[in-house]
Design a protein around this motif. Structure first.
Motif, PDB file in Angstrom:
ATOM      1  N   GLY A  85       0.827  -1.194   0.000  1.00  0.00           N
ATOM      2  CA  GLY A  85       0.000   0.000   0.000  1.00  0.00           C
ATOM      3  C   GLY A  85       0.862   1.244   0.000  1.00  0.00           C
ATOM      4  O   GLY A  85       1.736   1.409  -0.837  1.00  0.00           O
ATOM      5  N   ALA A  86       0.636   2.114   0.981  1.00  0.00           N
ATOM      6  CA  ALA A  86       1.405   3.354   1.068  1.00  0.00           C
ATOM      7  C   ALA A  86       2.699   3.169   1.852  1.00  0.00           C
ATOM      8  O   ALA A  86       3.502   4.107   1.942  1.00  0.00           O
ATOM      9  N   GLU A  87       2.905   1.983   2.395  1.00  0.00           N
ATOM     10  CA  GLU A  87       4.093   1.731   3.202  1.00  0.00           C
ATOM     11  C   GLU A  87       4.989   0.686   2.554  1.00  0.00           C
ATOM     12  O   GLU A  87       4.671   0.123   1.507  1.00  0.00           O
ATOM     13  N   TRP A  88       6.132   0.458   3.209  1.00  0.00           N
ATOM     14  CA  TRP A  88       7.051  -0.586   2.783  1.00  0.00           C
ATOM     15  C   TRP A  88       7.286  -1.526   3.963  1.00  0.00           C
ATOM     16  O   TRP A  88       7.277  -1.106   5.118  1.00  0.00           O
ATOM     17  N   VAL A  89       7.482  -2.807   3.652  1.00  0.00           N
ATOM     18  CA  VAL A  89       7.692  -3.821   4.680  1.00  0.00           C
ATOM     19  C   VAL A  89       9.062  -4.466   4.460  1.00  0.00           C
ATOM     20  O   VAL A  89       9.416  -4.828   3.332  1.00  0.00           O
ATOM     21  N   ILE A  90       9.822  -4.622   5.550  1.00  0.00           N
ATOM     22  CA  ILE A  90      11.175  -5.173   5.473  1.00  0.00           C
ATOM     23  C   ILE A  90      11.238  -6.490   6.236  1.00  0.00           C
ATOM     24  O   ILE A  90      10.790  -6.587   7.381  1.00  0.00           O
ATOM     25  N   ASN A  91      11.814  -7.509   5.595  1.00  0.00           N
ATOM     26  CA  ASN A  91      12.010  -8.809   6.221  1.00  0.00           C
ATOM     27  C   ASN A  91      13.390  -9.354   5.866  1.00  0.00           C
ATOM     28  O   ASN A  91      13.815  -9.266   4.705  1.00  0.00           O
ATOM     29  N   GLY A  92      14.074  -9.919   6.854  1.00  0.00           N
ATOM     30  CA  GLY A  92      15.365 -10.531   6.583  1.00  0.00           C
ATOM     31  C   GLY A  92      16.363 -10.291   7.694  1.00  0.00           C
ATOM     32  O   GLY A  92      16.038  -9.722   8.745  1.00  0.00           O
ATOM     33  N   THR A  93      17.607 -10.726   7.456  1.00  0.00           N
ATOM     34  CA  THR A  93      18.658 -10.665   8.467  1.00  0.00           C
ATOM     35  C   THR A  93      19.930 -10.057   7.904  1.00  0.00           C
ATOM     36  O   THR A  93      20.361 -10.402   6.811  1.00  0.00           O
ATOM     37  N   ALA A 127      11.970   0.613  15.775  1.00  0.00           N
ATOM     38  CA  ALA A 127      10.731   0.260  15.086  1.00  0.00           C
ATOM     39  C   ALA A 127      10.293  -1.147  15.493  1.00  0.00           C
ATOM     40  O   ALA A 127      11.123  -2.015  15.784  1.00  0.00           O
ATOM     41  N   VAL A 128       8.994  -1.378  15.492  1.00  0.00           N
ATOM     42  CA  VAL A 128       8.456  -2.701  15.814  1.00  0.00           C
ATOM     43  C   VAL A 128       8.953  -3.708  14.781  1.00  0.00           C
ATOM     44  O   VAL A 128       8.849  -3.484  13.574  1.00  0.00           O
ATOM     45  N   GLY A 129       9.518  -4.813  15.265  1.00  0.00           N
ATOM     46  CA  GLY A 129      10.026  -5.847  14.370  1.00  0.00           C
ATOM     47  C   GLY A 129      11.522  -5.824  14.170  1.00  0.00           C
ATOM     48  O   GLY A 129      12.087  -6.756  13.600  1.00  0.00           O
ATOM     49  N   VAL A 130      12.196  -4.767  14.657  1.00  0.00           N
ATOM     50  CA  VAL A 130      13.659  -4.695  14.582  1.00  0.00           C
ATOM     51  C   VAL A 130      14.244  -5.315  15.850  1.00  0.00           C
ATOM     52  O   VAL A 130      13.901  -4.903  16.962  1.00  0.00           O
ATOM     53  N   ASN A 153       8.828  -8.145   9.481  1.00  0.00           N
ATOM     54  CA  ASN A 153       7.666  -7.343   9.093  1.00  0.00           C
ATOM     55  C   ASN A 153       7.754  -5.908   9.625  1.00  0.00           C
ATOM     56  O   ASN A 153       6.797  -5.370  10.184  1.00  0.00           O
ATOM     57  N   VAL A 154       8.915  -5.315   9.448  1.00  0.00           N
ATOM     58  CA  VAL A 154       9.133  -3.929   9.873  1.00  0.00           C
ATOM     59  C   VAL A 154       8.498  -2.999   8.854  1.00  0.00           C
ATOM     60  O   VAL A 154       8.812  -3.053   7.662  1.00  0.00           O
ATOM     61  N   ARG A 155       7.623  -2.140   9.312  1.00  0.00           N
ATOM     62  CA  ARG A 155       6.907  -1.238   8.421  1.00  0.00           C
ATOM     63  C   ARG A 155       7.507   0.166   8.509  1.00  0.00           C
ATOM     64  O   ARG A 155       7.722   0.701   9.602  1.00  0.00           O
ATOM     65  N   ILE A 156       7.776   0.750   7.341  1.00  0.00           N
ATOM     66  CA  ILE A 156       8.281   2.116   7.278  1.00  0.00           C
ATOM     67  C   ILE A 156       7.495   2.884   6.225  1.00  0.00           C
ATOM     68  O   ILE A 156       6.930   2.297   5.293  1.00  0.00           O
ATOM     69  N   THR A 157       7.474   4.193   6.363  1.00  0.00           N
ATOM     70  CA  THR A 157       6.759   5.033   5.405  1.00  0.00           C
ATOM     71  C   THR A 157       7.592   5.198   4.131  1.00  0.00           C
ATOM     72  O   THR A 157       8.803   4.994   4.121  1.00  0.00           O
ATOM     73  N   SER A 158       6.932   5.600   3.070  1.00  0.00           N
ATOM     74  CA  SER A 158       7.591   5.684   1.766  1.00  0.00           C
ATOM     75  C   SER A 158       8.694   6.738   1.727  1.00  0.00           C
ATOM     76  O   SER A 158       9.612   6.652   0.905  1.00  0.00           O
ATOM     77  N   ASP A 159       8.628   7.731   2.628  1.00  0.00           N
ATOM     78  CA  ASP A 159       9.670   8.761   2.633  1.00  0.00           C
ATOM     79  C   ASP A 159      10.965   8.263   3.276  1.00  0.00           C
ATOM     80  O   ASP A 159      11.940   9.008   3.377  1.00  0.00           O
TER      81      ASP A 159
END
Length: 284
Positions: A85-93, A127-130, A153-159
């Motif tokens: 959607g309007a955000e980005w999700v990060i997964n990994g190590t 951030a939640v998930g870090v 599943n760390v969520r960050i805004t597009s900016d």
């Protein structure tokens, strides 16, 4: 944007001075300084102005979460940065995250699984998930906090995602010098370590070492062989620092006059300045 107008060479010399006292602190300092410049080169002007104000105010200390295990090279990223959607999700190590225990935000690379594009993201470490794992173990620099960081599943805004990929967005003139800067940092760290090592050796000889039985002197510091050896080491350190200073000037010039040629001259000079720390002496 709120900074002091310092040159790259000024920042690198600060790292070299810090490394003479504590190379761990110097290591984290250059990760922060590099993060400042990376953000400034990769984000829109209005965000850069706000970013610089936060840095100058002492509100933002950069760390990183960069290298990964398992890939063919360091650029074979497995960490996923994907749009939701309007955000980005990060997964990994990320297994190598220098300064992670002290940093406020981290700059990380990852791949968009939908497009295959390499992205650069800026992530708050709270951030939640870090999760920051204090699992760094090293023989030398033991307190750089360079351990593992996981993103669940760390969520960050597009900016917080670079509007262009690392490959395409930083392949213009700015990238020519941003690639030389880490060379300068690592060399500066070596320079500070080397100068401190010489001081430690000289202090040990003067205060603790006993003279060799055949030296015919009362104190180890009077041994001409030890004096010669310390002198040779000190000369190599001084020569390396002088070469670094020349390379720093070339780096500053390349920053102001960006071409492939000026960048190449700066990179070669920087590489040459590090050889005296790592190569054997001519008579060896």
């Amino acid at each position: 944007a709120g900074g002091s107008g310092a040159r790259y060479s000024d920042a690198v010399r600060v790292v070299r001075i810090l490394a003479e006292g504590d190379s761990n602190i110097a290591q984290m300092a250059f990760i922060h300084i590099h993060g400042v410049e990376l953000y400034n080169l990769s984000m829109p002007p209005e965000q850069v102005a706000m970013h610089c104000q936060r840095v100058v105010a002492g509100e933002l200390l950069w760390t990183n979460a960069y290298s990964e295990l398992g890939g063919k090279s360091i650029f074979d990223y497995r960490v996923k940065i994907e749009r939701d959607g309007a955000e980005w999700v990060i997964n990994g190590t990320k297994f190598y995250s220098t300064g992670s225990l002290a940093g406020d935000e981290a700059y990380i690379n990852g791949v968009d699984p939908e497009t295959g594009e390499i992205l650069l993201a800026y992530v708050p470490m709270n951030a939640v998930g870090v999760t920051i794992h204090d699992d760094w173990e090293a023989m030398g620099q033991r307190t750089t906090a360079s351990g593992t960081t996981t993103f669940d599943n760390v969520r960050i805004t597009s900016d917080r995602v670079s509007p262009t990929s690392l490959v395409e967005g930083l392949s213009g003139p700015d990238s020519l010098i941003i690639g030389v800067l880490p060379q300068a940092y690592f060399g500066a760290n070596l320079g500070g370590i080397a100068r401190n090592a010489v001081k430690d050796a000289a202090r040990y000889i003067a205060e603790k070492a006993r003279p060799w039985i055949h030296s015919e002197v009362e104190h180890a510091a009077e041994d001409r062989l030890l004096q010669r050896q310390i002198g040779q080491i000190q000369a190599r350190v001084d020569a390396a620092h002088a070469l670094q200073d020349v390379a720093y000037e070339k780096m500053d010039y390349a920053r102001e006059n960006l071409t492939p040629e000026t960048r190449a001259h700066a990179a070669l000079a920087m590489h040459k300045s590090c050889l005296l720390y790592t190569s054997p002496s001519p008579r060896d």
